[in-house]
Design a protein around this motif. Structure first.
Motif, mmCIF file in Angstrom:
data_model
loop_
_atom_site.group_PDB
_atom_site.id
_atom_site.type_symbol
_atom_site.label_atom_id
_atom_site.label_comp_id
_atom_site.label_asym_id
_atom_site.label_seq_id
_atom_site.Cartn_x
_atom_site.Cartn_y
_atom_site.Cartn_z
ATOM 1 N N ILE A 292 0.932 -1.119 0.053
ATOM 2 C CA ILE A 292 -0.121 -0.026 0.048
ATOM 3 C C ILE A 292 0.955 1.087 -0.198
ATOM 4 O O ILE A 292 2.004 1.214 0.724
ATOM 5 N N GLN A 293 0.548 2.268 -0.909
ATOM 6 C CA GLN A 293 1.433 3.512 -0.857
ATOM 7 C C GLN A 293 0.796 4.656 -0.660
ATOM 8 O O GLN A 293 -0.532 5.018 -0.692
ATOM 9 N N THR A 322 -4.993 -3.765 -2.910
ATOM 10 C CA THR A 322 -5.691 -4.922 -2.039
ATOM 11 C C THR A 322 -6.798 -4.157 -1.099
ATOM 12 O O THR A 322 -7.263 -4.841 -0.123
ATOM 13 N N GLY A 323 -7.269 -2.776 -1.308
ATOM 14 C CA GLY A 323 -7.865 -2.170 -0.481
ATOM 15 C C GLY A 323 -7.438 -1.395 0.765
ATOM 16 O O GLY A 323 -6.498 -1.987 1.216
ATOM 17 N N ILE A 324 -8.179 -0.613 1.206
ATOM 18 C CA ILE A 324 -7.435 0.202 2.295
ATOM 19 C C ILE A 324 -8.231 0.103 3.552
ATOM 20 O O ILE A 324 -9.501 0.221 3.404
ATOM 21 N N SER A 325 -7.929 -0.284 4.666
ATOM 22 C CA SER A 325 -8.592 -0.470 5.844
ATOM 23 C C SER A 325 -8.523 1.104 6.545
ATOM 24 O O SER A 325 -9.594 1.391 7.290
ATOM 25 N N MET A 364 -14.711 8.345 -1.078
ATOM 26 C CA MET A 364 -13.964 7.102 -1.437
ATOM 27 C C MET A 364 -13.473 7.059 -2.799
ATOM 28 O O MET A 364 -13.544 6.632 -3.668
ATOM 29 N N ASN A 365 -12.475 8.275 -2.826
ATOM 30 C CA ASN A 365 -11.668 8.542 -4.149
ATOM 31 C C ASN A 365 -10.040 8.409 -3.668
ATOM 32 O O ASN A 365 -9.250 8.873 -4.258
ATOM 33 N N ASP A 391 -3.839 -1.795 4.688
ATOM 34 C CA ASP A 391 -4.735 -2.480 3.876
ATOM 35 C C ASP A 391 -5.767 -3.451 4.569
ATOM 36 O O ASP A 391 -5.876 -3.779 5.717
ATOM 37 N N ALA A 392 -6.365 -4.071 3.623
ATOM 38 C CA ALA A 392 -7.421 -4.853 4.137
ATOM 39 C C ALA A 392 -6.807 -6.024 4.829
ATOM 40 O O ALA A 392 -7.604 -6.981 5.634
ATOM 41 N N ASN A 393 -5.852 -6.531 4.416
ATOM 42 C CA ASN A 393 -5.042 -7.676 5.094
ATOM 43 C C ASN A 393 -4.142 -7.225 6.138
ATOM 44 O O ASN A 393 -3.105 -8.185 6.574
ATOM 45 N N ARG A 394 -4.431 -6.167 6.947
ATOM 46 C CA ARG A 394 -3.637 -5.699 7.887
ATOM 47 C C ARG A 394 -2.089 -5.442 7.750
ATOM 48 O O ARG A 394 -1.276 -5.316 8.674
#
Length: 547
Positions: A292-293, A322-325, A364-365, A391-394
């Motif tokens: 994640i960047q 991979t999605g941002i948590s 959500m941008n 990210d969604a995977n911690r």
């Protein structure tokens, strides 16, 4: 065809013997101690099994945080291709609430896992990985209530395993206070040892206490298929950005002395890191997602000071495949030092002086923002601001930092401070040949304009900086064969928006005379082909556009 093959075999054997003798007589580069007849690699090095341990203490202090950290490590290993049968996990809790755990974390169970379980999965051509996470003290690591693992105990288990299997390599990753003390007795041939802290230092948890400050960065990088060495480099910078002084250590040259990365943030250093820079943690080569960047963070921020409450808005841009948590902004007061009790217990990196807020993305941008308020500040008070995302995977991003200051008018003061500049690669006095990468990095207290790179006084590359962080590094591929043999000056110059500049220089030696011919031997279809490759071939320089 058979007759032709029979005639070829003696010729190939004779040529191979000749080249072997020629190899002994040829000049070998100083950075290559291996034979110059090499097998062409068919795949990257992998590991066959991993042993994980989440330790515990008599008072169960931070047990949930330690268990959470090792659970994340387990998930990363699974994502990197290891099956559940290839991972043996010992933890303080066993049962339905901890489905990854095989058995309880005791010293006896660890001994059994290394000496009995691992030999069932690792042979002489394969490697074993071990990751230990717990509170620690000098030469010891807490395993279970009133049960400590001593550094010499671990070395004994590893030696027994090596005698049984003759394994190719052992990778040892230890997260805990004073974990660097495990390097001395465990430093042996074919071992890579990484510890989260120096022998004399404590280790910190991360900002939200779900992982170690070192481990969250190290294992996130591993999940993105970075090498152990590259992951170590990023993890050291990560803990420094958080303010920790734990000085992670690496030893892979087997001299019983660990090293942390230099201020440049690059390995090798002190002879350590060369091996680790070539080894990844995976069961097989896989396609990995990038980390994640944090893509855009504002340059130094100035806000109007208020006698009662000072308020600031932070806005950043984050990207992830991979999605941002979660995205956090962490505010560290100028002059702050962590409270490391050095009592063997890992400590919380955030204390009462540090404020941390979660940033939101209402549209959500990928643009995250939030307001922060401080009471009772003095005029001129300032903060370092860490931006960190999960990210969604911690898995954690690299930290990108800026600064926040409160003054009378909310404007930047006159810039009288020159920018900083450092040449990260190569090192001064290095002997260089063929194509080498030159890397320089600059920064400024307000806004950096550009970085320029000169070789012997001639401009070879220029890079204009964006109006946001993170600033990119200037990278230039230098074809040393286009220059005369001997000493050359490399100079990097940083120029800021106010026109102030600073420069740094190193002297290096371009040496393309002592290049040797390297012979590669490959097996194809049952036959043998000898490939002769000269490293002294002159490559034509690619045109590069100045930016």
């Amino acid at each position: 065809m058979k007759n032709i093959s029979k005639k070829l075999i003696p010729v190939v054997l004779l040529l191979t013997t000749f080249l072997s003798v020629a190899c002994l007589q040829s000049n070998v580069r100083s950075d290559d101690s291996s034979s110059c007849i090499k097998e062409i690699p068919t795949s990257s090095e992998v590991q066959s099994a991993w042993i994980l341990l989440a330790g515990d203490t008599w008072d169960h202090k931070d047990m949930d945080s330690i268990q959470s950290a090792v659970n994340i490590t387990y998930e990363i290993l699974r994502g990197n291709g290891f099956t559940s049968e290839q991972i043996y996990y010992m933890g303080p809790e066993v049962g339905p609430s901890q489905p990854y755990v095989n058995t309880s974390s005791t010293k006896i169970n660890l001994k059994w896992a290394i000496e009995q379980w691992a030999p069932q999965h690792v042979n002489s051509s394969q490697s074993l990985g071990i990751a230990l996470f717990s509170h620690g003290d000098y030469d010891a690591l807490a395993v279970m209530v009133d049960d400590a693992l001593w550094d010499t105990d671990l070395n004994s288990y590893l030696r027994n395993f090596e005698i049984t299997t003759g394994c190719k390599r052992i990778i040892l990753i230890i997260e805990g206070c004073h974990s660097g003390s495990f390097i001395y007795p465990n430093s042996k041939d074919n071992r890579i040892i990484v510890t989260s802290a120096h022998t004399l230092a404590g280790a910190a948890f991360n900002a939200d206490r779900t992982n170690g400050a070192f481990s969250e960065s190290f294992w996130s990088s591993i999940s993105s298929c970075l090498t152990i060495g590259n992951a170590f480099e990023k993890a050291v910078i990560h803990v420094r950005s958080l303010g920790s002084h734990q000085a992670p250590q690496i030893d892979d040259n087997h001299d019983s002395q660990g090293h942390t990365v230099a201020p440049s943030g690059y390995l090798p250093v002190g002879g350590d890191g060369n091996d680790a820079l070539d080894v990844k943690i995976w069961a097989k080569p896989i396609v990995c997602f990038p980390k994640i960047q944090i893509e855009m963070v504002p340059l130094p921020i100035y806000e109007i000071w208020d006698l009662f409450t000072c308020v600031a808005n932070i806005e950043v841009e984050v990207g992830s495949s991979t999605g941002i948590s979660k995205v956090y902004a962490r505010f560290v007061p100028s002059g702050w030092e962590p409270n490391d009790p050095l009592d063997g217990y890992m400590y919380q990196i955030n204390d009462a002086a540090i404020k941390m807020i979660e940033l939101e993305d209402p549209l959500m941008n990928g643009i995250y923002s939030g307001d922060v308020a401080f009471d009772g500040l003095a005029l001129g008070d300032s903060f370092m601001v860490n931006i960190l995302a999960y990210d969604a995977n911690r898995l954690a991003s690299d930290i990108v930092s800026t600064s926040l200051s409160f003054n009378a008018d909310g404007e930047a003061p006159p810039d009288i401070e020159a920018p900083s500049i450092v040449i990260l690669k190569p090192n001064s006095d290095d002997a260089l040949s063929d194509i080498v990468e030159i890397v320089a990095k600059g920064d400024d207290n307000q806004e950096l304009e550009k970085i320029e790179l000169y070789i012997d006084g001639l401009l070879v590359e220029s890079l204009v900086m964006p109006d946001y962080y993170p600033y990119p590094e200037l990278r230039f591929e230098c074809n040393t064969s286009l220059y005369a043999e001997g000493m050359h000056n490399i100079t990097a110059v940083a120029v800021d928006k106010a026109g102030l500049n600073n420069q740094t220089s190193i002297l290096v030696k371009f040496d393309n005379v002592n290049n040797e011919i390297i012979y590669y031997v490959a097996s194809i279809g049952g036959g043998v082909i000898i490939i002769i490759s000269s490293v002294a071939i002159v490559r034509f320089r690619k045109k590069r556009k100045l930016r």
